[in-house]
Design an enzyme around this catalytic site. Structure first.
Site, short mmCIF file in Angstrom:
data_model
loop_
_atom_site.label_atom_id
_atom_site.label_comp_id
_atom_site.label_asym_id
_atom_site.label_seq_id
_atom_site.Cartn_x
_atom_site.Cartn_y
_atom_site.Cartn_z
N ASN A 17 38.60 45.26 26.61
CA ASN A 17 39.91 45.05 26.82
C ASN A 17 40.83 46.36 27.31
OD1 ASN A 17 42.53 43.67 26.95
ND2 ASN A 17 43.21 44.46 24.92
N ARG A 52 26.78 47.64 27.89
CA ARG A 52 25.33 48.24 27.95
C ARG A 52 24.94 48.59 26.44
NH1 ARG A 52 24.54 53.24 31.77
NH2 ARG A 52 25.76 53.90 30.01
N TYR A 83 43.58 48.76 40.28
CA TYR A 83 43.40 47.97 39.49
C TYR A 83 42.88 46.46 39.77
CZ TYR A 83 45.20 44.87 35.57
OH TYR A 83 45.47 43.79 34.57
N LYS A 87 39.29 44.75 38.48
CA LYS A 87 39.54 43.54 37.73
C LYS A 87 38.45 42.39 38.39
CE LYS A 87 41.80 44.32 34.22
NZ LYS A 87 41.31 44.26 32.92
#
Length: 186
Positions: A17, A52, A83, A87
């Site tokens: 997040n 990972r 941004y 995304k």
């Protein structure tokens, strides 16, 4: 991740997040490399690194899930060059990782919110009111709207869902409210 596993005895869910964003330069060609790199490092490379590190533990749990927090900016231009690119990249990472992690029992999905009332919007009530008019549901999102979608994708109720993007955007991407209003002369 190792600390979480040691303290809690395992790892079932990872929610990526974190993000960074900066105001676009007036002209695209004036965008600073440092700002671009910083935004991509946190918004795209951060989830890569966390995924990972978590994947072996999630696979060991036998029911692992990764939920990435994307944005409608990854699908359409709402401003924010770096941004938005990050995304969009996170959406691609979600799909490729789902293919890799699925055989190990780990599901990977993405929630793509529209405008959500968060601290980043503090003091910008007029902007939020204007944005609300663009949403078919007539409001912007609340953190609980996104949390519910994340909880669903992390739960066993979504046990046959992987590699998908769940838009939680009040209909923004599905209905062009601004165009409809313009055509009615509003």
């Amino acid at each position: 991740m190792a600390h979480a596993v040691a303290v809690f005895g395992g790892l079932d869910v990872l929610v990526n997040n974190a993000y960074a964003n900066h105001e676009d330069a007036g002209l695209f060609e004036d965008e600073a490399d440092e700002s671009w790199a910083h935004t991509l490092d946190i918004t795209l490379t951060g989830p890569y690194r966390c995924s990972r590190a978590a994947l072996p533990h999630l696979a060991a749990s036998g029911r692992g899930a990764i939920v990435n927090i994307g944005s409608v900016n990854g699908e359409q231009d709402f401003g924010g060059h770096a941004y938005s690119a990050a995304k969009a990249g996170l959406g691609s990472l979600t799909r490729t990782l789902a293919g890799h992690a699925g055989p190990r029992g780990v599901r990977v999905n993405l929630v793509a919110p529209g405008t959500v009332r968060t601290e980043g919007w503090a003091g910008r009530d007029d902007d939020l009111a204007r944005a609300s008019a663009l949403y078919p549901l007539g409001r912007i999102g609340e953190p609980d709207d996104i949390a519910a979608a994340v909880a669903f994708l992390a739960s066993r109720d979504a046990s046959w869902v992987t590699g998908t993007t769940l838009r939680v955007d009040g209909g923004l991407m599905g209905v062009n409210t601004g165009f409809r209003k313009a055509m009615r002369g509003e």
